[in-house]
Structure formats: C-alpha cells, structure tokens
Design an enzyme around this catalytic site. Structure first.
Site, PDB file in Angstrom:
ATOM      1  N   ASP A  13       0.885  -1.165   0.000  1.00  0.00           N
ATOM      2  CA  ASP A  13       0.000   0.000   0.000  1.00  0.00           C
ATOM      3  C   ASP A  13       0.924   1.217   0.000  1.00  0.00           C
ATOM      4  OD1 ASP A  13      -1.621   2.140   0.599  1.00  0.00           O
ATOM      5  OD2 ASP A  13      -2.193   1.443   2.592  1.00  0.00           O
ATOM      6  N   LYS A  74       2.898  11.242  -4.050  1.00  0.00           N
ATOM      7  CA  LYS A  74       1.743  10.626  -4.700  1.00  0.00           C
ATOM      8  C   LYS A  74       0.786  11.676  -5.269  1.00  0.00           C
ATOM      9  CE  LYS A  74      -1.602   6.993  -3.582  1.00  0.00           C
ATOM     10  NZ  LYS A  74      -1.981   6.061  -2.512  1.00  0.00           N
ATOM     11  N   GLU A 179      -7.103   0.624  -4.254  1.00  0.00           N
ATOM     12  CA  GLU A 179      -7.034   0.539  -2.787  1.00  0.00           C
ATOM     13  C   GLU A 179      -8.338   0.072  -2.134  1.00  0.00           C
ATOM     14  OE1 GLU A 179      -5.353   4.387  -1.911  1.00  0.00           O
ATOM     15  OE2 GLU A 179      -3.471   3.768  -2.834  1.00  0.00           O
ATOM     16  N   ASP A 205     -12.690   5.143   2.115  1.00  0.00           N
ATOM     17  CA  ASP A 205     -11.248   5.234   2.397  1.00  0.00           C
ATOM     18  C   ASP A 205     -10.796   6.688   2.351  1.00  0.00           C
ATOM     19  OD1 ASP A 205      -8.492   5.155   2.470  1.00  0.00           O
ATOM     20  OD2 ASP A 205      -8.247   3.667   0.888  1.00  0.00           O
TER      21      ASP A 205
HETATM   22  P1  ADP Z   1      -2.582   7.465   3.079  1.00  0.00           P
HETATM   23  O1  ADP Z   1      -3.111   6.131   2.706  1.00  0.00           O
HETATM   24  O2  ADP Z   1      -3.099   8.564   2.234  1.00  0.00           O
HETATM   25  O3  ADP Z   1      -1.124   7.506   3.215  1.00  0.00           O
HETATM   26  P2  ADP Z   1      -3.440   6.895   5.773  1.00  0.00           P
HETATM   27  O4  ADP Z   1      -4.641   6.050   5.567  1.00  0.00           O
HETATM   28  O5  ADP Z   1      -2.225   6.251   6.282  1.00  0.00           O
HETATM   29  O6  ADP Z   1      -3.142   7.786   4.507  1.00  0.00           O
HETATM   30  O7  ADP Z   1      -3.870   8.058   6.756  1.00  0.00           O
HETATM   31  C1  ADP Z   1      -3.002   9.059   7.101  1.00  0.00           C
HETATM   32  C2  ADP Z   1      -3.792  10.266   7.494  1.00  0.00           C
HETATM   33  O8  ADP Z   1      -4.628   9.944   8.589  1.00  0.00           O
HETATM   34  C3  ADP Z   1      -2.901  11.405   7.922  1.00  0.00           C
HETATM   35  O9  ADP Z   1      -3.356  12.619   7.347  1.00  0.00           O
HETATM   36  C4  ADP Z   1      -3.086  11.434   9.423  1.00  0.00           C
HETATM   37  O10 ADP Z   1      -2.937  12.734   9.951  1.00  0.00           O
HETATM   38  C5  ADP Z   1      -4.522  10.957   9.562  1.00  0.00           C
HETATM   39  N1  ADP Z   1      -4.815  10.402  10.879  1.00  0.00           N
HETATM   40  C6  ADP Z   1      -4.216   9.357  11.484  1.00  0.00           C
HETATM   41  N2  ADP Z   1      -4.728   9.158  12.697  1.00  0.00           N
HETATM   42  C7  ADP Z   1      -5.676  10.100  12.869  1.00  0.00           C
HETATM   43  C8  ADP Z   1      -6.574  10.440  13.942  1.00  0.00           C
HETATM   44  N3  ADP Z   1      -6.558   9.766  15.078  1.00  0.00           N
HETATM   45  N4  ADP Z   1      -7.413  11.481  13.754  1.00  0.00           N
HETATM   46  C9  ADP Z   1      -7.407  12.184  12.610  1.00  0.00           C
HETATM   47  N5  ADP Z   1      -6.604  11.923  11.585  1.00  0.00           N
HETATM   48  C10 ADP Z   1      -5.740  10.894  11.705  1.00  0.00           C
HETATM   49 MG    MG Z   2      -4.267   4.730   2.090  1.00  0.00          MG
END
Ligand code: ADP
Ligand code: MG
Length: 616
Positions: A13, A74, A179, A205
């Site tokens: 991922d 990305k 995804e 998502d």
């Molecule tokens: P991506 O797949 O786009 O890399 P993720 O699914 O890993 O993203 O999510 C990352 C995002 O989730 C970040 O912007 C992070 O700040 C946010 N995030 C993670 N935990 C929390 C939370 N507890 N509350 C709000 N936002 C969160």
């Molecule tokens: Mg993601």
C-alpha cells in the site's frame, strides 16, 4: 539481509502519507514491521549533505530540514506541471518543484552537496525500495514480485507512473490494484465476518492525500465485484492539516502584527504540530498547540476546539458524504442495499466524518472490524499470493471483477469528447468506435485521447495523441477504427486502424509526450543503484564514527576510574590525544571516510593502551 532465495510476492500500500507492506505466509497475511518495529512507514524521503533518509528518519527531518524533505509525491505522480491542483498544492509545499521536460514536474533538492532533480516516480521508488528492503529483512530472501495499490480514482497516467516507480525500485509489478478493492478483499478475508450471502460493502477510504469510495459486492463463492467508484485524488488529511495551518497563521499574524507566511521553517513546524493536534482532537474536544520561538523569536501558543476544527473542514467532510451518494447512484443502489460500511484510512478516525457517514446511512453502525491502516496492504498481499499461484483454497478461489473509474475517449472535431469507454465499465476490456474525416481531402486523422467526465474534451485529462493516415477523399468517406484496450492494471492501450480501403494499418500510441521516456527510466534505475550504494557508505561512515565515539567514551571512563593512581603527565597525554581526535574528525556534522575513523581509533589505542596497562 536478503538471502539467495526468492521471497513470496508482497502486497504494497503505497500511501500518500503512510505506506504498508504485507505478505501471505503460513496460510495468513502478515503485515511486516520495519526496522523501527512499526507496521506502517511515512512515505517521506529527506536529503542532506550527509545522506538520504527514507521513512521515519525522513519524517523527523520535516521541521528541521523542510525544503529538502519530500512528502506527498503521490500527489505529484503522473500529473503535469500545469495541472491546476498541482499548482494549488505547490503553494503549500516547502520544497521546490520545477517544470521538467515534456511538462512533467520535477522536485529539486540539495543532496550530498549537489543540486539534484527528481521525478515524482523517483521519490516514490525510494519509498518502495525501502519497503522492499524491510520485506527482505523480514523474509530473509530477495523480494521481486509485488502488487501495488493505487486510489480507485487514479487515472491512466498516475497508474502507469506508479508502475514505473515499482520498476525503478527493482520490483516486478504483478498488478496494480485499487485501494478500496484491496480493502474489500481484506474485509472479505476477515474471519470474524461470516459471509453467507452476497454482501454489499461500501468501502470509505479517507487517507492522508486521497479519498476513495467503492461499492463492492462480495459473493458467497468468493467473487469481489466492484459496482461503482467515486473519489478525489486530492482530498485527505493533508488538506485538513493545511486548513488548520492557514487558520493559525492568520491568527498569529493578527495577534503579533507580523507576517509569517514566508517563513518556510516556521510553517513546517506549525504543520507538524497541527497534524498532531488534529489526531488529538479525534479523542478529546480541545487541545493547545505550543511551539517555542516559532517566528521572529515569538512563541506560539493557541487553543483549538474540536468544534472549530470541524467548522474549518466542513466543506471537505460534506463533500466526502456527497461522493458516497453519487457512488450509490452510479451503481443504481439504494443506501438500504448496503450491508456494511467499512472504514479505511487514518482520517476515518475523525469523529465528525464518522458521524456524517452514519447519519447518511440513517444511523447504521459503521464497521470497524478491519484495521484502517493495514487493510489495503492486507488485500494486496492476498492478491499477490493468488497471482503467484498460491494453492490454498482461500486464496485461489477468490475472483476479482474491477472497473474503470473514469470515462475514456477522443476529442471530436467540434471539441467535444467522444466517449469510447464509459466509466464504471468492467475491466479488462476492449471497445472500439469508428471515426470519419471531417474535411475534404484530409490525408490523416489526428486523435487526442482524454480521460474524465467532462463534456468538453480539453476539460479532461489529456493522455496522448496519435495520427492515422487515410486515403485522400471527400469528407466523411475515409474511416478509422479506434480500439481502446484496458488491462487489469487499468492501463490503456489504443490503436487506430484505417478501414476505408480494407488495408488495415495498426498504430499504437505510447504516452511518450505525457510520460517518462525509456531513457529517463533507464537513468532512474541506474541512479537508484547509485543512491543505494551512497546510503550504504553513509551507514558505514556513521557506524564507524559512532564506534570511535564509543571507544573514546570507554577510554574516558577508564581514565576517570583510575585517575587518582595515574601520573598527571600520563593523564594529560591521553586527554590531549582524545581532544585532538575530537577536534579533527568528530567536530560538526560532516562525515569522514571509514578509514579515517579506524586510523584515529588505532592511534588512540597506541597511545592509551600502553599507559593504562601500567595501572591494572
Ligand atoms: P494514506 O493512505 O493517504 O497515506 P493513511 O490512511 O495512512 O493515509 O492516513 C493518514 C492520514 O490519517 C494522515 O493525514 C493522518 O494525519 C490521519 N490520521 C491518522 N490518525 C488520525 C486520527 N486519530 N485522527 C485524525 N486523523 C488521523
Ligand atoms: Mg491509504
């Protein structure tokens, strides 16, 4: 380190903010922890005069070295420099982006004392390479095959560019998978969910940079059928952070009658703090951000409530729910048809997002059975196992029917888009359409290929062009058959065939105008090897330096413990030698060669050991 064998195929991922890697082993998916013990890794690469950091190490550089710490690749990948959204994002990135050849954006950093330019694919490939290393360390064998996920809403060029990044990282990309579809597979595989009939699952998502909705039907026989997708490849947690930063900058400027908007370092520090505050607000109703000497020596201290955060991001949040509605409409589903609403992505932890979604589904409980951070890599690992011939019935029985997210077509003479493949059509697929000349005596027809939902061709994403020669004749006589072919990765190949005379001549288009050339990619592969060697050298140097520091520490302790017994001139001799070494090669950040550290260590030993030996 990787052994001689070949490891099983992995699922990756490659997220905007965090990435995750999984593998099917011993009858189940294992999410692979990295060298820090973490199961996800920041998709971040940082450059400095003393080397390159990828993952956690890079994220730590965000507030110290913001202009050379790259995140969000990305959001850049597969886009053109002139893209309106990219131009918007650029205003907020602390790193420099320039327009490279063919209008592809490039990222400029200082690295090892040189200015270097990187394609977004290259930055993504560095993240992929690190994940490959992590998997190899865990599995003990060389990783070659991988499935990589992309947002369902990624267009053709973004998919191809992601595939290129995989190639540059030394991976054989078995398939690019969407995804949310991948998350649906994870959901379907979750033992606690007993599927006894066709189940309609809505995957929601919301990650760091992208938003995807996908309506998937999981049949009892293990078929995953995607009915419709919707989303926005530029909407996610980063936007919520940015809105908060803007809010605080405005308040700070007003309060202190200053303007911090040009202070890159301060903005980066504030952004890091806002992201933390945002997470805190998911579990408490207010928090305070404190940063020492943020701008012109002034400390920053401000409170923010959850209500304020929700107010600032209201439009983003409602937009997400509207997209759920449009996804249901496209699939011809009613919200009551949905059996499960599954949350994926870090930003779905935001209470307001959950509440709006729950309200939309008339109070239906949202499913939190799968891990929102790992589900996507989990599904990719299952697909990777299936594609590499895993025979266990769980894996080999499942089937995937996915769709194309955006319509594809060619521009007509009147500038409208003639759609050849409609969005939400099941892939892989082949479609064709015939076109005739629009003017008398045309000797060729030029086709511009676009992807998107807008009526006017140029409002869509341009993918490339191709020309097919036709017999000179009055308008409307000569004909060309255009064939669009979309593979499992969602990547398009098109060909044009002149059919008037029955003499078929196939023309394939590459997307060379839009994409990297073979030479670019070849160079990236070579550079990647070079950077890897540089990383190794850097690692060896830092470890030699720390060995020397360790040795000095031990010597000093030893001297301290027997200080009262030693002659003062002996103490002085040893301490002077230590001080000399410190000044010569342990001063400052610059690294010396490994040999220099070992020589100095030998030198200290030759001076101190004989003296210390006299005082056992
Ligand atoms: P991506 O797949 O786009 O890399 P993720 O699914 O890993 O993203 O999510 C990352 C995002 O989730 C970040 O912007 C992070 O700040 C946010 N995030 C993670 N935990 C929390 C939370 N507890 N509350 C709000 N936002 C969160
Ligand atoms: Mg993601």
């Amino acid at each position: 380190m990787a052994g001689d064998g070949i490891a099983p195929a992995i699922g990756i991922d490659l997220g905007t903010t965090y990435s995750c890697v999984g593998v099917w082993r011993n009858g189940q998916v294992e999410i692979i922890p990295n060298d820090q013990g973490n199961r996800t890794m920041p998709s971040c690469v940082s450059f400095s005069d003393t080397g390159r950091f990828i993952g956690e190490g890079a994220k730590n550089q965000l507030s110290i070295n913001p202009t050379h710490t790259i995140y969000d690749s990305k959001r850049l990948i597969g886009r053109r420099f002139n893209d309106a959204k990219l131009q918007e994002d650029m205003k907020l990135w602390p790193f420099e982006i320039i327009k490279g050849s063919s209008g592809i954006p490039k990222i400029v950093v200082d690295y090892n004392g040189e200015k270097r330019e990187f394609f977004p694919e290259e930055i993504s490939s560095m993240v992929l390479m690190k994940l490959k290393d992590v998997a190899e360390a865990y599995l003990g064998d060389t990783v070659i095959d991988a499935v990589i996920t992309v947002p369902a809403y990624f267009d053709d060029s973004q998919r191809q560019a992601t595939k290129d990044a995989g190639y540059v990282a030394g991976l054989n990309v078995l398939q690019i998978i969407n995804e949310p579809t991948s998350a649906a597979i994870a959901y379907g595989f979750d033992m606690s969910t007993n599927i006894t009939r066709g189940t309609n699952v809505l995957i929601f998502d919301l990650g760091g940079g992208t938003f995807d909705v996908s309506l998937v039907t999981i049949d009892v026989n293990g078929t995953f059928r995607v009915n419709a997708v919707a989303g926005d490849t530029n909407l996610g947690g980063q936007d919520f952070d940015n809105v908060m930063v803007e809010h605080f900058v405005k308040q700070f400027n007003e309060k202190h009658r200053t303007d911090m908007s040009g202070n890159v370092k301060a903005l980066s520090r504030l952004k890091v703090a806002c992201e933390k505050a945002k997470r805190i607000l998911s579990s408490t109703t207010e928090t305070t951000i404190e940063i020492d000497a943020l701008h012109q020596g002034v400390d920053f201290s401000m409170r923010i409530t959850r209500a304020k955060f929700e107010y600032l991001n209201e439009d983003f949040f409602t937009n997400c729910v509207q997209m759920v509605d449009s996804c249901l409409c496209d699939a011809g589903f009613n919200k009551r048809d949905i059996d499960e609403v599954v949350l994926v992505g870090g930003s779905t932890r935001i209470p307001k997002v959950q509440q709006l979604l729950k309200d939309f589904f008339d109070g239906k409980e949202l499913s939190k059975k799968i891990n929102p951070d790992e589900a996507v890599a989990y599904g990719a690992a299952v697909l990777a196992a299936k594609l590499s011939g895993e025979s266990s019935p769980q894996v080999s029985n499942f089937e995937l029917n996915d769709i194309v997210p955006l319509s594809l077509g060619v521009a007509l003479y009147d500038t409208s888009l003639s759609v050849i493949v409609k969005r939400n059509a099941k892939k892989p697929l082949t479609r064709q359409a015939n076109y005739t000349t629009a003017e008398d005596n045309q000797s060729a027809i030029l086709f511009n290929v676009y992807q998107g939902q807008r009526t006017r061709a140029i409002d869509n994403n341009w993918l490339g062009e191709f020309t097919v020669a036709v017999p000179v004749a009055p308008k409307g006589t000569s004909q060309v058959k255009v064939v669009f072919d979309i593979d499992d990765d969602g990547i398009l190949n098109c060909s044009g065939e002149e059919v008037t005379t029955g003499l078929t001549k196939k023309v394939r288009i590459g997307h060379d105008k839009q994409r990297l050339s073979k030479a670019d990619i070849k160079k990236m592969v070579q550079d990647a090897q070079r950077y890897k060697i540089e990383d190794e050298e850097f690692k060896e140097k830092t470890s030699a330096r720390s060995d020397l520091e360790d040795y000095i520490y031990k010597l000093k302790n030893k001297i301290k413990s027997i200080r009262s017994k030693i002659r003062s001139e002996d103490i002085e001799k040893m301490e002077n030698a230590i001080e000399d070494v410190r000044r010569q090669i342990l001063h400052g950040m610059k690294l010396a060669e490994v040999k220099e550290y070992t020589t100095k260590s030998d030198l200290l030993a030759s001076i101190c050991v004989p003296i210390l030996a006299r005082y056992p």
